[in-house]
Design a protein around this motif. Sequence first.
Motif, mmCIF file in Angstrom:
data_model
loop_
_atom_site.group_PDB
_atom_site.id
_atom_site.type_symbol
_atom_site.label_atom_id
_atom_site.label_comp_id
_atom_site.label_asym_id
_atom_site.label_seq_id
_atom_site.Cartn_x
_atom_site.Cartn_y
_atom_site.Cartn_z
ATOM 1 N N ASP A 60 53.763 80.431 48.948
ATOM 2 C CA ASP A 60 52.762 79.382 49.137
ATOM 3 C C ASP A 60 51.395 80.049 49.274
ATOM 4 O O ASP A 60 51.047 80.574 50.330
ATOM 5 C CB ASP A 60 53.102 78.564 50.381
ATOM 6 N N LEU A 61 50.615 80.029 48.189
ATOM 7 C CA LEU A 61 49.316 80.703 48.178
ATOM 8 C C LEU A 61 48.229 79.908 48.889
ATOM 9 O O LEU A 61 47.152 80.440 49.157
ATOM 10 C CB LEU A 61 48.894 80.974 46.729
ATOM 11 N N ALA A 62 48.525 78.633 49.207
ATOM 12 C CA ALA A 62 47.524 77.812 49.893
ATOM 13 C C ALA A 62 47.479 78.100 51.389
ATOM 14 O O ALA A 62 46.512 77.738 52.065
ATOM 15 C CB ALA A 62 47.807 76.330 49.649
ATOM 16 N N SER A 63 48.494 78.722 51.914
ATOM 17 C CA SER A 63 48.513 79.036 53.347
ATOM 18 C C SER A 63 47.930 80.425 53.579
ATOM 19 O O SER A 63 47.972 81.290 52.705
ATOM 20 C CB SER A 63 49.954 78.977 53.876
ATOM 21 N N GLN A 64 47.388 80.622 54.755
ATOM 22 C CA GLN A 64 46.814 81.922 55.129
ATOM 23 C C GLN A 64 47.393 82.376 56.459
ATOM 24 O O GLN A 64 47.214 81.704 57.476
ATOM 25 C CB GLN A 64 45.283 81.814 55.205
ATOM 26 N N PRO A 65 48.091 83.502 56.461
ATOM 27 C CA PRO A 65 48.451 84.291 55.271
ATOM 28 C C PRO A 65 49.480 83.548 54.417
ATOM 29 O O PRO A 65 50.118 82.604 54.902
ATOM 30 C CB PRO A 65 49.037 85.568 55.874
ATOM 31 N N PRO A 66 49.660 83.955 53.161
ATOM 32 C CA PRO A 66 50.634 83.272 52.297
ATOM 33 C C PRO A 66 52.035 83.284 52.907
ATOM 34 O O PRO A 66 52.463 84.281 53.492
ATOM 35 C CB PRO A 66 50.579 84.083 51.000
ATOM 36 N N LYS A 67 52.724 82.167 52.787
ATOM 37 C CA LYS A 67 54.087 82.046 53.304
ATOM 38 C C LYS A 67 55.093 82.205 52.161
ATOM 39 O O LYS A 67 54.879 81.692 51.067
ATOM 40 C CB LYS A 67 54.288 80.689 53.980
ATOM 41 N N VAL A 68 56.167 82.934 52.446
ATOM 42 C CA VAL A 68 57.215 83.157 51.445
ATOM 43 C C VAL A 68 58.468 82.403 51.890
ATOM 44 O O VAL A 68 58.950 82.584 53.018
ATOM 45 C CB VAL A 68 57.530 84.654 51.289
ATOM 46 N N TYR A 69 58.973 81.540 51.005
ATOM 47 C CA TYR A 69 60.168 80.747 51.282
ATOM 48 C C TYR A 69 61.316 81.262 50.422
ATOM 49 O O TYR A 69 61.124 81.631 49.259
ATOM 50 C CB TYR A 69 59.917 79.270 50.988
ATOM 51 N N GLN A 70 62.526 81.241 50.987
ATOM 52 C CA GLN A 70 63.671 81.803 50.266
ATOM 53 C C GLN A 70 64.939 81.004 50.565
ATOM 54 O O GLN A 70 65.132 80.512 51.677
ATOM 55 C CB GLN A 70 63.882 83.271 50.662
ATOM 56 N N GLN A 71 65.772 80.888 49.547
ATOM 57 C CA GLN A 71 67.133 80.382 49.734
ATOM 58 C C GLN A 71 68.048 81.085 48.735
ATOM 59 O O GLN A 71 67.623 81.430 47.625
ATOM 60 C CB GLN A 71 67.213 78.860 49.538
ATOM 61 N N MET A 72 69.287 81.327 49.153
ATOM 62 C CA MET A 72 70.275 81.981 48.295
ATOM 63 C C MET A 72 71.419 81.025 48.006
ATOM 64 O O MET A 72 71.752 80.160 48.832
ATOM 65 C CB MET A 72 70.793 83.256 48.956
ATOM 66 N N PHE A 73 72.008 81.182 46.824
ATOM 67 C CA PHE A 73 73.088 80.310 46.381
ATOM 68 C C PHE A 73 74.232 81.150 45.825
ATOM 69 O O PHE A 73 73.999 82.145 45.126
ATOM 70 C CB PHE A 73 72.601 79.355 45.286
ATOM 71 N N ASP A 74 75.454 80.739 46.127
ATOM 72 C CA ASP A 74 76.625 81.284 45.453
ATOM 73 C C ASP A 74 76.914 80.394 44.246
ATOM 74 O O ASP A 74 77.110 79.173 44.396
ATOM 75 C CB ASP A 74 77.840 81.297 46.390
ATOM 76 N N VAL A 75 76.954 81.003 43.071
ATOM 77 C CA VAL A 75 77.224 80.265 41.836
ATOM 78 C C VAL A 75 78.563 80.742 41.293
ATOM 79 O O VAL A 75 78.790 81.943 41.137
ATOM 80 C CB VAL A 75 76.112 80.496 40.801
ATOM 81 N N LEU A 76 79.452 79.816 41.025
ATOM 82 C CA LEU A 76 80.747 80.138 40.432
ATOM 83 C C LEU A 76 80.843 79.440 39.076
ATOM 84 O O LEU A 76 80.701 78.218 38.983
ATOM 85 C CB LEU A 76 81.888 79.688 41.344
ATOM 86 N N TYR A 77 81.093 80.239 38.047
ATOM 87 C CA TYR A 77 81.106 79.755 36.662
ATOM 88 C C TYR A 77 82.485 80.012 36.070
ATOM 89 O O TYR A 77 83.016 81.124 36.178
ATOM 90 C CB TYR A 77 80.024 80.491 35.881
ATOM 91 N N MET A 78 83.075 78.988 35.459
ATOM 92 C CA MET A 78 84.406 79.097 34.865
ATOM 93 C C MET A 78 84.391 78.581 33.431
ATOM 94 O O MET A 78 84.355 77.367 33.211
ATOM 95 C CB MET A 78 85.427 78.266 35.661
ATOM 96 N N PRO A 79 84.421 79.451 32.442
ATOM 97 C CA PRO A 79 84.695 79.006 31.068
ATOM 98 C C PRO A 79 86.206 79.043 30.820
ATOM 99 O O PRO A 79 86.918 79.889 31.364
ATOM 100 C CB PRO A 79 83.979 80.036 30.193
ATOM 101 N N LYS A 80 86.673 78.133 29.966
ATOM 102 C CA LYS A 80 88.101 78.079 29.664
ATOM 103 C C LYS A 80 88.306 77.557 28.252
ATOM 104 O O LYS A 80 87.716 76.541 27.855
ATOM 105 C CB LYS A 80 88.815 77.159 30.658
ATOM 106 N N THR A 81 89.130 78.262 27.479
ATOM 107 C CA THR A 81 89.456 77.815 26.135
ATOM 108 C C THR A 81 90.858 77.217 26.115
ATOM 109 O O THR A 81 91.680 77.472 26.989
ATOM 110 C CB THR A 81 89.391 78.973 25.122
#
Length: 235
Positions: A60-81
Amino acid sequence: MGLGHSPEEAARARRQLRLPEHPDPITKGAWCDPTLVNIKTQMTRTEVCLPTQVTFEVTDLASQPPKVYQQMFDVLYMPKTDPASNKIKTWMQTDPKDWSIPAPKLPFPGGANGMILLDVQSWCQSDGCDKQAQDWDFYGGRSRWSGNQDQHVITGVADFEWNGSVNNSSGGKDKDLSRKLPLRWWMDWGTTIPGVPDPTGEDETVSPPTAARVSGVRARVPQAQRHRHDYDPQR
């Protein structure tokens, strides 16, 4: 991770947030169980289990000092033929992590000015598929979170079909009568935090590719066709 909860308990609790209408995993078995933690990339001749962790971070560049926001995700992908047909199915689950964000980074606050937005597609990067990009069929089309405290899990399916094209239809070798179809997912992240610049093209995430090797070898029975589908990890 929440106090008093093991990773396994937290994973099971998050999975309960999937609504009953959400599609179940297309790969069955403990080797690719989305309720478990620390599952590994594995594959069979017709299925792939591809877990990935994705981090979304903005400043967030509008805040002083700039604020950094973070989130993490577990992604599970399954292709199947499906060896009996030309169909290729893909399934995805995106599960937000519920552990605390380490200072000085901050969690997304949620609300109208703190949402996490996600645009995601399933890709088959070959003209051997009936389509090369497919939107995920998420329940209710919902793929956004009201900040880090929003722990709902999204699941979706996206299907493709091999059009039968091969490398060399007049050839007699297996490599001539086969085709590799690169499969992967694509994500584009965004947020409603006002001070964050438009991240178009800068917050895209693409999964490691996995190739489905399909072949149509003429059997001895006239007009019969035997399909062999194998997976080839593309690292």
